[in-house]
Design a protein around this motif. Structure first.
Motif, PDB file in Angstrom:
ATOM      1  N   CYS A 166       0.816  -1.224   0.000  1.00  0.00           N
ATOM      2  CA  CYS A 166       0.000   0.000   0.000  1.00  0.00           C
ATOM      3  C   CYS A 166       0.846   1.268   0.000  1.00  0.00           C
ATOM      4  O   CYS A 166       0.465   2.287   0.585  1.00  0.00           O
ATOM      5  N   ASP A 167       1.994   1.214  -0.619  1.00  0.00           N
ATOM      6  CA  ASP A 167       2.847   2.396  -0.808  1.00  0.00           C
ATOM      7  C   ASP A 167       3.199   3.106   0.499  1.00  0.00           C
ATOM      8  O   ASP A 167       3.277   4.331   0.547  1.00  0.00           O
TER       9      ASP A 167
ATOM     10  N   LEU B 106       3.270 -13.468  -0.579  1.00  0.00           N
ATOM     11  CA  LEU B 106       2.693 -12.553  -1.558  1.00  0.00           C
ATOM     12  C   LEU B 106       3.811 -11.597  -1.959  1.00  0.00           C
ATOM     13  O   LEU B 106       4.396 -10.926  -1.105  1.00  0.00           O
ATOM     14  N   VAL B 107       4.121 -11.544  -3.243  1.00  0.00           N
ATOM     15  CA  VAL B 107       5.193 -10.686  -3.724  1.00  0.00           C
ATOM     16  C   VAL B 107       4.589  -9.360  -4.168  1.00  0.00           C
ATOM     17  O   VAL B 107       3.747  -9.314  -5.066  1.00  0.00           O
ATOM     18  N   GLY B 108       5.023  -8.292  -3.507  1.00  0.00           N
ATOM     19  CA  GLY B 108       4.496  -6.960  -3.797  1.00  0.00           C
ATOM     20  C   GLY B 108       5.090  -6.364  -5.050  1.00  0.00           C
ATOM     21  O   GLY B 108       6.017  -6.909  -5.649  1.00  0.00           O
ATOM     22  N   LYS B 109       4.583  -5.186  -5.408  1.00  0.00           N
ATOM     23  CA  LYS B 109       5.020  -4.530  -6.649  1.00  0.00           C
ATOM     24  C   LYS B 109       6.483  -4.107  -6.608  1.00  0.00           C
ATOM     25  O   LYS B 109       7.094  -3.935  -7.648  1.00  0.00           O
ATOM     26  N   THR B 110       7.065  -3.963  -5.406  1.00  0.00           N
ATOM     27  CA  THR B 110       8.482  -3.610  -5.308  1.00  0.00           C
ATOM     28  C   THR B 110       9.366  -4.847  -5.178  1.00  0.00           C
ATOM     29  O   THR B 110      10.578  -4.724  -5.053  1.00  0.00           O
ATOM     30  N   GLY B 111       8.746  -6.047  -5.179  1.00  0.00           N
ATOM     31  CA  GLY B 111       9.492  -7.288  -5.037  1.00  0.00           C
ATOM     32  C   GLY B 111       9.574  -7.787  -3.605  1.00  0.00           C
ATOM     33  O   GLY B 111      10.072  -8.872  -3.348  1.00  0.00           O
ATOM     34  N   PHE B 112       9.068  -7.001  -2.661  1.00  0.00           N
ATOM     35  CA  PHE B 112       9.071  -7.429  -1.257  1.00  0.00           C
ATOM     36  C   PHE B 112       8.078  -8.572  -1.082  1.00  0.00           C
ATOM     37  O   PHE B 112       6.978  -8.535  -1.613  1.00  0.00           O
ATOM     38  N   ALA B 113       8.481  -9.593  -0.316  1.00  0.00           N
ATOM     39  CA  ALA B 113       7.627 -10.755  -0.082  1.00  0.00           C
ATOM     40  C   ALA B 113       6.977 -10.652   1.288  1.00  0.00           C
ATOM     41  O   ALA B 113       7.659 -10.482   2.296  1.00  0.00           O
ATOM     42  N   TYR B 114       5.643 -10.736   1.317  1.00  0.00           N
ATOM     43  CA  TYR B 114       4.867 -10.638   2.546  1.00  0.00           C
ATOM     44  C   TYR B 114       4.348 -12.029   2.922  1.00  0.00           C
ATOM     45  O   TYR B 114       3.910 -12.786   2.069  1.00  0.00           O
ATOM     46  N   ASP B 115       4.377 -12.322   4.225  1.00  0.00           N
ATOM     47  CA  ASP B 115       3.835 -13.610   4.669  1.00  0.00           C
ATOM     48  C   ASP B 115       2.596 -13.383   5.525  1.00  0.00           C
ATOM     49  O   ASP B 115       2.143 -12.268   5.693  1.00  0.00           O
ATOM     50  N   GLY B 116       2.049 -14.474   6.043  1.00  0.00           N
ATOM     51  CA  GLY B 116       0.866 -14.400   6.886  1.00  0.00           C
ATOM     52  C   GLY B 116      -0.440 -14.506   6.116  1.00  0.00           C
ATOM     53  O   GLY B 116      -1.485 -14.133   6.614  1.00  0.00           O
TER      54      GLY B 116
END
Length: 184
Positions: A46-47, A170-180
């Motif tokens: 979410c920027d 979940l891979v975000g638009k900046t390439g960061f990977a989110y878990d949970g």
């Protein structure tokens, strides 16, 4: 996608879900300035917005952005009205994910509620109200929602609603990977 043609109104015995409105500002300010609720808001991808809004002006700006986003087909935000009190106690965000990861074409379900509603029963009632409609509303193949490891009430609610923990990030638009994340 049907949700952008006409925003739904959904209800059960306890809650009513409808499009966010300007008149929701004061009630939503109580939710989004609730520091005890803040850790449960899903701000992934979410920027940098963490959804902490401490002033009426900032809450009104968020409402304007949410309405603009709906008009442009990015996502829909629905207010959660507690039918017992007629107060707006949070929001539901819905969108369809387009990505190159295992979550492509899944409907994202975000539920933000005040800390008094971060309970298994309230979260289950909200989740169970929206999930039967997500495929029709978004044209998605499944549903994705976040429940971090510390969100024990949320995890109980979504498990009760048929979600299972995903081993994928979940891979975000900046390439960061989110878990949970949990899927249904």
């Amino acid at each position: 996608m049907h949700i952008y043609e006409k925003c739904p109104v959904l209800e059960n015995e306890r809650f009513l879900l409808r499009a966010v409105e300007d008149k929701d500002c004061d009630d939503l300010l109580k939710v989004y300035s609730d520091k005890n609720a803040l850790p449960f808001f899903n701000s992934d991808n979410c920027d940098g917005d963490n959804f902490y809004y401490a002033t009426k002006e900032r809450m009104a700006q968020a409402l304007d952005f949410w309405k603009y986003s709906y008009e442009n087909g990015w996502f829909a935000r629905l207010s959660i009205v507690d039918k017992g009190t007629s107060a707006v106690v949070g929001t539901v965000e819905l969108c369809r994910r387009v990505s190159q990861d295992p979550f492509n074409n899944m409907g994202i379900l975000r539920i933000d509620v005040g800390s008094g509603y971060e309970t298994e029963d309230a979260l289950y009632d909200i989740t169970a109200l929206i999930i039967p409609h997500m495929q029709e509303l978004l044209g998605c193949k499944g549903i994705l929602t976040k429940a971090p490891i510390y969100a024990v009430e949320r995890q109980k609610a979504i498990q009760r609603a048929g979600f299972t923990r995903s081993e994928h990030f979940l891979v975000g638009k900046t390439g960061f990977a989110y878990d949970g994340y949990w899927t249904r």
